[in-house]
Design a protein around this motif. Structure first.
Motif, PDB file in Angstrom:
ATOM      1  N   PHE A   1       0.832  -1.197   0.000  1.00 16.46           N
ATOM      2  CA  PHE A   1       0.000   0.000   0.000  1.00 16.46           C
ATOM      3  C   PHE A   1       0.873   1.256   0.000  1.00 16.46           C
ATOM      4  N   ALA A   2       1.948   1.214   0.815  1.00 16.10           N
ATOM      5  CA  ALA A   2       2.859   2.365   0.870  1.00 16.10           C
ATOM      6  C   ALA A   2       3.467   2.623  -0.506  1.00 16.10           C
ATOM      7  N   ALA A   3       3.838   1.530  -1.189  1.00 12.05           N
ATOM      8  CA  ALA A   3       4.424   1.680  -2.527  1.00 12.05           C
ATOM      9  C   ALA A   3       3.393   2.256  -3.498  1.00 12.05           C
ATOM     10  N   TRP A   4       2.144   1.787  -3.374  1.00 16.87           N
ATOM     11  CA  TRP A   4       1.069   2.296  -4.235  1.00 16.87           C
ATOM     12  C   TRP A   4       0.869   3.787  -3.990  1.00 16.87           C
ATOM     13  N   PHE A   5       0.827   4.150  -2.685  1.00 16.82           N
ATOM     14  CA  PHE A   5       0.632   5.557  -2.329  1.00 16.82           C
ATOM     15  C   PHE A   5       1.765   6.398  -2.897  1.00 16.82           C
TER      16      PHE A   5
END
Lengths: 230, 131
Positions: free
Chosen positions: A142-146
């Motif tokens: 999720f952090a990478a997506w954000f």
């Protein structure tokens, strides 16, 4: 200083930047391993309550000590500025807890110099060597997506502390996020340099120690809030 | 009434305490003007409560006290935002000071000084604290 061609740099001018907070039990081995390869190391002791600073100094690092605890982002920025003032040609950001491998850092340096890249990020998700728990994997994804959405850069692993940055590109870095949200901030600032870059598959070694020290998943809530309300 | 006297004294005290000098001239002037208007409105509301009630009804609020409460909520959130901004600015100053101190201390320990510093060393201009 030549900045664009892909020539080899002396290891003595390639600085490892290691932010440290209460890492006394492991930091000595980490520093010795890096020093054995001939790289200079600056450890930013973020006002540790243990003797991390003294251990790092004995292991051969230059220690820069914060007078108050500011957070990992601030420590990273201090280390980057110190290394640039020492005339570094490349910077390698490296965690103090022993979860990164020096072989990966050297591989990333080779790639950056061979391909003339401005910066290289380590990613634990380009292959399946790194064992992450399901929940942690989800949060990191999720952090990478954000980070992809907010920086427009196609990353697979945004919160990996292993990065190689060429000195002229490192001048774009001016972290205001003192705490953990710096991981997204540094991607955004490096992206503004418009230099070529790459991700490099790294193996993150989760030990009981690093798991115990690692950020709790609750902290990802704090990171998100830090990023959205800056 | 006693409550009116007490509230008026409190308002005067707040104006005197908060109206004192700060750094940024424009901010300070703005803050003082706002404070004066706020104090005037408060005094008015205390002395003429029925006018406050009429005003409240004009806005579609039942009582003057309710209008006062709503205004207070807005003022409180605004004050929180201002304090948080101020805290961020202070945190930035502390960070920059701590960093400068740490780097200079390490360079002194290494026996380096401005005369021997590498010519390529960048000196980052300190950004101003505010965003």
């Amino acid at each position: 200083m030549p900045t664009t061609h892909a020539g080899r740099r002396r290891r003595a001018d390639i600085w490892f930047v290691v932010p440290a907070y209460n890492e006394g039990t492991v930091i000595g081995d980490v520093i010795r391993e890096v020093r054995a390869e001939g790289f200079p190391v600056v450890v930013v002791d973020d006002c540790s309550r243990d003797n991390s600073g003294a251990i790092a100094r004995d292991a051969g690092a230059v220690v820069v000590r914060h007078a108050t605890n500011l957070g990992q982002g601030a420590a990273l920025q201090t280390g980057i500025e110190f290394a640039l003032r020492r005339g570094a040609t490349f910077l390698v950001t490296f965690d103090a807890d022993g979860q990164h491998r020096i072989e990966d850092a050297i591989g990333m340096l080779d790639l950056a110099q061979h391909d003339g890249l401005g910066f290289v990020f380590g990613s634990r998700f380009l292959d399946d060597r790194t064992q992450t728990g399901t929940l942690k994997r989800l949060v990191l994804r999720f952090a990478a997506w954000f980070t992809r959405k907010s920086t427009g850069m196609e990353l697979t692993d945004a919160h990996n502390g292993l990065r190689v940055i060429r000195a002229d590109v490192a001048r774009w870095v001016d972290l205001h996020q003192n705490r953990m949200a710096h991981a997204t901030e540094i991607v955004r600032q490096l992206g503004r340099s418009r230099q070529r870059w790459a991700e490099y598959p790294v193996h993150v070694l989760y030990t009981d120690y690093s798991r115990g020290k690692g950020q709790s998943l609750w902290n990802s809530v704090n990171i998100l809030v830090d990023l959205m309300f800056r | 009434m006693l409550i009116q006297a007490l509230l008026l004294i409190a308002i005067v005290a707040v104006v005197i305490l908060l109206g004192r000098s700060s750094k940024n001239v424009k901010h300070m002037a703005f803050r003082r003007l706002f404070l004066l208007a706020f104090a005037a409105a408060a005094v008015f509301a205390i002395l003429f409560p029925h006018v406050l009630t009429q005003l409240a009804q004009l806005f579609g609020v039942g009582r003057g006290a309710d209008l006062l409460l709503y205004a207070l909520v807005v003022a409180f959130v605004g004050s929180l935002a201002m304090q948080s901004r101020r805290a961020t600015e202070l945190g930035r100053m502390i960070t920059l000071n701590t960093r400068r101190l740490a780097i200079l201390e390490a360079e002194t320990e290494l026996g380096l000084n401005s005369a021997t510093r590498s010519p390529s060393a960048p000196v980052r201009p300190s950004p101003s604290a505010g965003a």
